[in-house]
Design an enzyme around this catalytic site. Structure first.
Site, PDB file in Angstrom:
ATOM      1  N   ASN A  98      -6.017  -4.251  -6.479  1.00  0.00           N
ATOM      2  CA  ASN A  98      -7.126  -3.708  -5.682  1.00  0.00           C
ATOM      3  C   ASN A  98      -6.976  -2.210  -5.388  1.00  0.00           C
ATOM      4  O   ASN A  98      -7.963  -1.541  -5.100  1.00  0.00           O
ATOM      5  CB  ASN A  98      -7.201  -4.508  -4.369  1.00  0.00           C
ATOM      6  CG  ASN A  98      -8.096  -3.862  -3.334  1.00  0.00           C
ATOM      7  OD1 ASN A  98      -9.320  -3.953  -3.423  1.00  0.00           O
ATOM      8  ND2 ASN A  98      -7.502  -3.162  -2.362  1.00  0.00           N
ATOM      9  N   TYR A 133     -13.615   7.844 -12.389  1.00  0.00           N
ATOM     10  CA  TYR A 133     -13.669   6.506 -11.771  1.00  0.00           C
ATOM     11  C   TYR A 133     -14.368   5.506 -12.694  1.00  0.00           C
ATOM     12  O   TYR A 133     -13.908   4.366 -12.867  1.00  0.00           O
ATOM     13  CB  TYR A 133     -14.413   6.640 -10.439  1.00  0.00           C
ATOM     14  CG  TYR A 133     -14.432   5.411  -9.566  1.00  0.00           C
ATOM     15  CD1 TYR A 133     -13.278   4.971  -8.907  1.00  0.00           C
ATOM     16  CD2 TYR A 133     -15.621   4.714  -9.353  1.00  0.00           C
ATOM     17  CE1 TYR A 133     -13.322   3.853  -8.075  1.00  0.00           C
ATOM     18  CE2 TYR A 133     -15.674   3.608  -8.516  1.00  0.00           C
ATOM     19  CZ  TYR A 133     -14.519   3.177  -7.881  1.00  0.00           C
ATOM     20  OH  TYR A 133     -14.561   2.085  -7.051  1.00  0.00           O
ATOM     21  N   ASP A 145       0.857  -1.183   0.000  1.00  0.00           N
ATOM     22  CA  ASP A 145       0.000   0.000   0.000  1.00  0.00           C
ATOM     23  C   ASP A 145       0.896   1.237   0.000  1.00  0.00           C
ATOM     24  O   ASP A 145       2.064   1.177   0.407  1.00  0.00           O
ATOM     25  CB  ASP A 145      -0.880  -0.009   1.271  1.00  0.00           C
ATOM     26  CG  ASP A 145      -2.151   0.796   1.129  1.00  0.00           C
ATOM     27  OD1 ASP A 145      -3.240   0.188   1.073  1.00  0.00           O
ATOM     28  OD2 ASP A 145      -2.069   2.048   1.061  1.00  0.00           O
ATOM     29  N   ASP A 154       3.842   2.603  -4.165  1.00  0.00           N
ATOM     30  CA  ASP A 154       2.896   3.385  -4.950  1.00  0.00           C
ATOM     31  C   ASP A 154       2.785   2.687  -6.297  1.00  0.00           C
ATOM     32  O   ASP A 154       3.760   2.661  -7.061  1.00  0.00           O
ATOM     33  CB  ASP A 154       3.424   4.816  -5.115  1.00  0.00           C
ATOM     34  CG  ASP A 154       2.460   5.693  -5.914  1.00  0.00           C
ATOM     35  OD1 ASP A 154       1.568   5.152  -6.599  1.00  0.00           O
ATOM     36  OD2 ASP A 154       2.628   6.926  -5.850  1.00  0.00           O
ATOM     37  N   LYS A 187     -12.595   2.166 -14.246  1.00  0.00           N
ATOM     38  CA  LYS A 187     -13.073   0.809 -13.967  1.00  0.00           C
ATOM     39  C   LYS A 187     -13.561   0.118 -15.243  1.00  0.00           C
ATOM     40  O   LYS A 187     -13.367  -1.092 -15.408  1.00  0.00           O
ATOM     41  CB  LYS A 187     -14.173   0.847 -12.901  1.00  0.00           C
ATOM     42  CG  LYS A 187     -13.685   1.343 -11.527  1.00  0.00           C
ATOM     43  CD  LYS A 187     -12.550   0.497 -10.956  1.00  0.00           C
ATOM     44  CE  LYS A 187     -12.301   0.803  -9.480  1.00  0.00           C
ATOM     45  NZ  LYS A 187     -11.183   0.014  -8.910  1.00  0.00           N
TER      46      LYS A 187
HETATM   47  N1  LIG Z   1     -16.020  -0.007  -0.992  1.00  0.00           N
HETATM   48  C1  LIG Z   1     -16.801  -0.080  -2.052  1.00  0.00           C
HETATM   49  O1  LIG Z   1     -18.015   0.096  -1.939  1.00  0.00           O
HETATM   50  C2  LIG Z   1     -16.241  -0.373  -3.416  1.00  0.00           C
HETATM   51  C3  LIG Z   1     -17.144  -0.557  -4.469  1.00  0.00           C
HETATM   52  C4  LIG Z   1     -16.660  -0.864  -5.737  1.00  0.00           C
HETATM   53  C5  LIG Z   1     -15.299  -0.973  -5.947  1.00  0.00           C
HETATM   54  N2  LIG Z   1     -14.424  -0.770  -4.921  1.00  0.00           N
HETATM   55  C6  LIG Z   1     -13.006  -0.899  -5.242  1.00  0.00           C
HETATM   56  O2  LIG Z   1     -12.395  -1.779  -4.326  1.00  0.00           O
HETATM   57  C7  LIG Z   1     -11.032  -1.418  -4.129  1.00  0.00           C
HETATM   58  C8  LIG Z   1     -10.780  -1.238  -2.632  1.00  0.00           C
HETATM   59  O3  LIG Z   1     -11.692  -0.272  -2.149  1.00  0.00           O
HETATM   60  P1  LIG Z   1     -11.905   0.037  -0.597  1.00  0.00           P
HETATM   61  O4  LIG Z   1     -13.317   0.444  -0.445  1.00  0.00           O
HETATM   62  O5  LIG Z   1     -11.348  -1.044   0.244  1.00  0.00           O
HETATM   63  O6  LIG Z   1     -11.026   1.380  -0.493  1.00  0.00           O
HETATM   64  P2  LIG Z   1     -10.005   1.906   0.624  1.00  0.00           P
HETATM   65  O7  LIG Z   1      -9.817   3.359   0.332  1.00  0.00           O
HETATM   66  O8  LIG Z   1     -10.441   1.506   1.991  1.00  0.00           O
HETATM   67  O9  LIG Z   1      -8.669   1.093   0.249  1.00  0.00           O
HETATM   68  C9  LIG Z   1      -7.921   1.402  -0.887  1.00  0.00           C
HETATM   69  C10 LIG Z   1      -6.443   1.320  -0.534  1.00  0.00           C
HETATM   70  O10 LIG Z   1      -5.695   1.638  -1.727  1.00  0.00           O
HETATM   71  C11 LIG Z   1      -4.559   2.376  -1.317  1.00  0.00           C
HETATM   72  N3  LIG Z   1      -4.004   3.164  -2.416  1.00  0.00           N
HETATM   73  C12 LIG Z   1      -4.504   4.293  -2.974  1.00  0.00           C
HETATM   74  N4  LIG Z   1      -3.652   4.755  -3.911  1.00  0.00           N
HETATM   75  C13 LIG Z   1      -2.609   3.889  -3.974  1.00  0.00           C
HETATM   76  C14 LIG Z   1      -1.421   3.835  -4.736  1.00  0.00           C
HETATM   77  N5  LIG Z   1      -1.129   4.793  -5.635  1.00  0.00           N
HETATM   78  N6  LIG Z   1      -0.570   2.795  -4.546  1.00  0.00           N
HETATM   79  C15 LIG Z   1      -0.855   1.835  -3.630  1.00  0.00           C
HETATM   80  N7  LIG Z   1      -1.954   1.853  -2.846  1.00  0.00           N
HETATM   81  C16 LIG Z   1      -2.822   2.880  -3.020  1.00  0.00           C
HETATM   82  C17 LIG Z   1      -5.070   3.267  -0.181  1.00  0.00           C
HETATM   83  O11 LIG Z   1      -3.986   3.744   0.628  1.00  0.00           O
HETATM   84  C18 LIG Z   1      -6.016   2.330   0.545  1.00  0.00           C
HETATM   85  O12 LIG Z   1      -5.376   1.637   1.612  1.00  0.00           O
HETATM   86  C19 LIG Z   1     -10.817  -0.150  -4.937  1.00  0.00           C
HETATM   87  O13 LIG Z   1     -10.254  -0.470  -6.190  1.00  0.00           O
HETATM   88  C20 LIG Z   1     -12.223   0.392  -5.112  1.00  0.00           C
HETATM   89  O14 LIG Z   1     -12.338   1.192  -6.271  1.00  0.00           O
HETATM   90  C21 LIG Z   1     -14.866  -0.466  -3.660  1.00  0.00           C
END
Ligand SMILES: NC(=O)c1ccc[n+]([C@@H]2O[C@H](COP(=O)([O-])OP(=O)(O)OC[C@H]3O[C@@H](n4cnc5c(N)ncnc54)[C@H](O)[C@@H]3O)[C@@H](O)[C@H]2O)c1
Length: 249
Positions: free
Chosen positions: A91, A155, A38, A64, A159
């Site tokens: 992810n 976004y 992360d 990153d 996606k």
């Molecule tokens: N929560 C939802 O409802 C939902 C719905 C659809 C899709 N998603 C997708 O699921 C995935 C996880 O979502 P989440 O809700 O757990 O989000 P979250 O924000 O809790 O976790 C995302 C993580 O990605 C990390 N991150 C961001 N930029 C980064 C980078 N440049 N390099 C490395 N790490 C990086 C962040 O630090 C964070 O820990 C994402 O791709 C999100 O788009 C989530």
């Protein structure tokens, strides 16, 4: 059901928290060694420590995903710790919501870059090793938002692009023992979302649009990813699995 992941090594990007962390915990509980990576270094360390404390195998590595050198270092650390990489879960992701005319270029770039360039770098870093062993699983985390959400041109584009990427790469890798699939979550109740002041409103709005009566949990995504990463999914490639409580569009 034994998912056959005991000897496998999995990298999960963006796994300091949320869906990524839950997916890592799920894979670790199935016996896989997991790389928690992360942008948030201390969060990654913390999640890895919790998995180790629960008798799992895990390391935390800051990375990153937009930065190719970072990604190469992270994959190198995975190989050094566990000997190779069998599973990659792309992810890492974020939102920067604004209607198009209010969206600046930085909001566009960061969302596209983390999602698409990050996946590009991570896949390129692990595929040579997977091609050598003749086995690999790549699971890309898309979103129901690929159908288009107002305020999310960045976004939704990222996606939807990820689904095209998934199909193209699946065709390139299909004869090499490597599957490439996507999981598209609907609304998932993460700790971060729960911390938002307008969380109840978001949650009730999302639940009302679901076909089922409840909101999804991170474990719902983790289970879908683990299945696609398993031997049981060897005949599935290039698909997008919608884990959305029956909501499409
Ligand atoms: N929560 C939802 O409802 C939902 C719905 C659809 C899709 N998603 C997708 O699921 C995935 C996880 O979502 P989440 O809700 O757990 O989000 P979250 O924000 O809790 O976790 C995302 C993580 O990605 C990390 N991150 C961001 N930029 C980064 C980078 N440049 N390099 C490395 N790490 C990086 C962040 O630090 C964070 O820990 C994402 O791709 C999100 O788009 C989530």
């Amino acid at each position: 059901m034994d998912l056959g992941l005991k000897e496998r090594v999995a990298i999960i990007t963006g796994s300091a928290r949320g869906i990524g962390a839950e997916t890592a915990r799920f894979l670790a509980a199935e016996g896989a060694a997991v790389v928690i990576t992360d942008l948030d270094a201390s969060g990654a360390e913390q999640t890895a420590s919790e998995i180790v404390a629960a008798s799992g195998r895990a390391i935390g590595v800051r990375c990153d995903v937009r930065n190719e050198d970072d990604v190469k270092r992270m994959v190198g650390a995975a190989r050094e710790a566990f000997g190779g990489v069998d599973v990659l879960v792309n992810n890492a992701g974020l939102v920067k919501d604004r209607t198009l005319l209010k969206m600046d270029e930085a909001d566009w770039d960061i969302v596209i870059d983390v999602t698409l360039k990050g996946t590009f770098h991570c896949c390129r870093a692990v595929l040579p090793g997977m091609n050598e062993t003749g086995w690999g699983r790549i699971v890309n985390i898309a979103s129901r938002a690929l159908f288009g959400n107002p305020g999310q041109t960045n976004y939704s584009s990222a996606k939807a692009g990820l689904v095209g990427f998934t199909r193209a790469l699946s065709l390139e890798q299909a004869r090499k023992g490597i599957t490439v699939n996507a999981v598209a979550p609907g609304f998932i109740e993460t700790e971060y979302l729960k911390s938002l002041p307008n969380y109840e409103t978001i949650r009730e709005g999302a639940k009302a649009k679901n076909a089922v009566t409840f909101a999804g949990q991170p474990a719902d995504i983790a289970g879908a990813v683990a299945f696609l990463a398993s031997e049981h999914a060897r005949y599935i490639t290039g698909t997008t699995l919608f884990v959305t409580g029956g909501r499409y569009g």
